[in-house]
Design a protein around this motif. Structure first.
Motif, PDB file in Angstrom:
ATOM      1  N   GLU A   1       0.834  -1.304   0.005  1.00  0.00           N
ATOM      2  CA  GLU A   1      -0.113   0.067   0.155  1.00  0.00           C
ATOM      3  C   GLU A   1       0.701   1.462  -0.064  1.00  0.00           C
ATOM      4  OE1 GLU A   1      -3.749  -0.148   2.309  1.00  0.00           O
ATOM      5  OE2 GLU A   1      -3.083  -1.983   3.086  1.00  0.00           O
ATOM      6  N   GLU A   2       2.169   1.229   0.424  1.00  0.00           N
ATOM      7  CA  GLU A   2       3.133   2.118   0.307  1.00  0.00           C
ATOM      8  C   GLU A   2       3.743   2.462  -1.048  1.00  0.00           C
ATOM      9  OE1 GLU A   2       3.858   4.147   3.230  1.00  0.00           O
ATOM     10  OE2 GLU A   2       2.279   3.080   4.184  1.00  0.00           O
ATOM     11  N   TRP A   3       3.589   1.428  -2.061  1.00  0.00           N
ATOM     12  CA  TRP A   3       4.344   1.599  -3.056  1.00  0.00           C
ATOM     13  C   TRP A   3       3.638   2.452  -3.962  1.00  0.00           C
ATOM     14  CZ3 TRP A   3       4.990  -4.495  -4.088  1.00  0.00           C
ATOM     15  CH2 TRP A   3       5.404  -5.023  -2.741  1.00  0.00           C
ATOM     16  N   ASN A   4       4.554   3.345  -4.701  1.00  0.00           N
ATOM     17  CA  ASN A   4       4.013   4.342  -5.777  1.00  0.00           C
ATOM     18  C   ASN A   4       3.175   3.898  -6.869  1.00  0.00           C
ATOM     19  OD1 ASN A   4       6.236   3.657  -7.098  1.00  0.00           O
ATOM     20  ND2 ASN A   4       6.647   5.626  -7.873  1.00  0.00           N
ATOM     21  N   TRP A   5       3.464   2.903  -7.424  1.00  0.00           N
ATOM     22  CA  TRP A   5       2.725   2.140  -8.354  1.00  0.00           C
ATOM     23  C   TRP A   5       1.707   1.598  -8.224  1.00  0.00           C
ATOM     24  CZ3 TRP A   5       3.446  -3.079  -8.457  1.00  0.00           C
ATOM     25  CH2 TRP A   5       4.309  -3.591  -7.655  1.00  0.00           C
ATOM     26  N   VAL A   6       1.075   1.397  -6.917  1.00  0.00           N
ATOM     27  CA  VAL A   6      -0.025   0.735  -6.664  1.00  0.00           C
ATOM     28  C   VAL A   6      -1.149   1.704  -6.476  1.00  0.00           C
ATOM     29  CG1 VAL A   6      -0.962  -0.754  -4.601  1.00  0.00           C
ATOM     30  CG2 VAL A   6       0.954  -1.291  -5.474  1.00  0.00           C
ATOM     31  N   ASP A   7      -2.026   1.432  -7.487  1.00  0.00           N
ATOM     32  CA  ASP A   7      -3.258   2.325  -7.608  1.00  0.00           C
ATOM     33  C   ASP A   7      -4.245   2.337  -6.103  1.00  0.00           C
ATOM     34  OD1 ASP A   7      -5.588   4.050  -8.118  1.00  0.00           O
ATOM     35  OD2 ASP A   7      -5.911   2.974 -10.008  1.00  0.00           O
ATOM     36  N   LYS A   8      -4.099   3.586  -5.438  1.00  0.00           N
ATOM     37  CA  LYS A   8      -4.848   3.481  -4.030  1.00  0.00           C
ATOM     38  C   LYS A   8      -6.156   3.348  -4.278  1.00  0.00           C
ATOM     39  CE  LYS A   8      -0.815   4.428  -2.184  1.00  0.00           C
ATOM     40  NZ  LYS A   8      -0.008   4.061  -3.029  1.00  0.00           N
TER      41      LYS A   8
END
Ligand code: SAH
Length: 388
Positions: free
Chosen positions: A230-237
């Motif tokens: 959930e902290e990763w920038n490429w994971v669409d929130k």
């Protein structure tokens, strides 16, 4: 960044097939291997498997696999992987774990150090950073693991963070709690269904009862916690929020459940109540202080699940023997009930006074345990029309 992943769900030895079954129920084809289950999927697969798997430990992305019998091969192999598709500039990327089994390379700290160098070099090249100047690691964390088995390296990124058994509802542990994912797996291995009564007469902090209620209500086990991805920038929130939203919609609040837990220790019963409260299932479970010797019920076709004290952990051998004998005598009249009892005591059946219909070897942490299974006798219902 990546859109499709080869993933593994790791599991305690003996529980791989249960994790496999859960994955198939979620709609993923998978291969069951030793200690893990392999599957393919997109970002939604990462989100859903973390959110929904009850019996797994972690979900990891396989970044690559290659032969590595020398440090040079290891370096080149790690360098050759497409790190730029996973790791943004500025992230933390510790090689958090290295494991070597039956391999020429066996010095794990060196495997970690070489692998780290290789990832750093690859990112320096990709992002046009000067070699020799360390990369700043301030942002989100991507924990990398290298496992070398028979000279074959597997390089993975952990998506989960703290292990999936941590659901986020445990207020206090007390005594010797069973891990949440192990409790869930045992329930999945049992013949309990939400329409049957369930009793845990040695409930301790209430894990079996709480996991059963969550399962019955279709409450996603990961709903109350966060994951590393959930902290990763490429994971669409928004994708994550949508998955959580879908999970909330799935909860079945109408079902009537008959789940009860008791323990000799009143302090633990209080803890169990607090945990159930935190899990959102307090209204589904009757907890009370009681000795298992006092268990009585007129209900039929129920399931008893218990993980009583074992010698190694809580009581001396004499006390264990007499407790197991009492268990056998107390449960014997409940003929239509199935019983699932988890203990490391190899003399369990003799002490309990009955041979199990089935036994299954499991590991509670590093301790070898057996799940002794006794199936309830079916009650023949008389047919009022035929007078039977
Ligand atoms: N599954 C539990 C842990 C069980 S440990 C959890 O997840 O927390 C075993 C439990 O058996 C302990 O809580 C202990 O208090 C309880 N116990 C020991 N003797 C008992 C007895 N005679 N009757 C009922 N409970 C007993």
């Amino acid at each position: 960044m990546k859109t499709n992943f080869t993933l593994i769900a790791t599991a305690a030895a003996g529980l791989e097939a249960v994790v496999g079954r859960e994955l198939r129920d979620l709609g993923y084809d998978c291969q069951v291997e030793n200690g893990r289950v392999r599957f393919e999927g997109d970002l939604t697969a990462i989100i859903d498997s973390n959110l929904w798997l009850r019996s797994a430990d972690r979900i990891k992305i396989i970044v690559g696999q290659f032969p590595a019998s020398t440090f040079e091969e290891l370096f080149q192999g790690v360098y050759g992987l497409d790190w730029e598709n996973y790791l943004p500039l500025g992230c933390k990327f510790p090689i958090s774990k290295a494991k070597c089994v039956k391999s020429k390379l066996h010095n794990e700290p060196s495997v970690q150090a070489i692998s780290k160098k290789a990832v750093v070099k690859k990112l320096q090249k990709h992002f046009h950073r000067p070699e020799g100047v360390p990369l700043q690691e301030l942002g989100a964390e991507f924990r990398i693991e290298v496992s070398i088995l028979k000279d074959q390296a597997t390089v993975m990124i952990d998506t989960t963070g703290s292990s999936l058994f941590k659901r986020g509802y445990r207020v206090e542990k007390g005594g010797a709690p069973i891990k949440e994912n192990m409790a869930a797996a045992i329930l999945l291995l049992s013949n309990w269904y939400p329409d049957k009564p369930l009793i845990d007469p040695t409930c301790g902090s209430g894990t079996f009862c709480i996991e059963a209620a969550m399962m019955a209500r279709k409450i996603a086990p990961g709903l109350k916690r966060q994951f590393a991805f959930e902290e990763w920038n490429w994971v669409d929130k928004e994708l994550v929020a949508a998955a959580r939203h879908r999970a909330k919609e799935k909860i079945d609040w109408d079902l009537k459940l008959d789940i009860s837990g008791s323990d000799i220790d009143a302090r633990l019963v209080d803890i169990a109540k607090k945990n159930a409260q935190a899990a959102g299932v307090a209204a589904d479970i009757q907890f009370k202080q009681m000795r298992l010797q006092d268990l009585k019920t007129d209900k039929t076709n129920g399931v008893i699940i218990s993980n009583p004290p074992y010698g190694e952990r809580l009581l001396d051998d004499e006390a264990i023997a007499s407790l197991y004998r009492d268990m056998g005598q107390t449960f014997a009249p409940l003929e239509t009930w199935s019983k699932f009892i988890l203990t490391s005591d190899e003399q369990f059946e003799v002490r309990y006074g009955q041979q199990a219909d089935k036994k299954r070897k499991l590991y509670n942490g590093t301790l070898k345990v057996d799940l002794y299974q006794f199936f309830g006798k079916r009650v023949k219902r008389s047919n009022p029309i035929q007078g039977g």
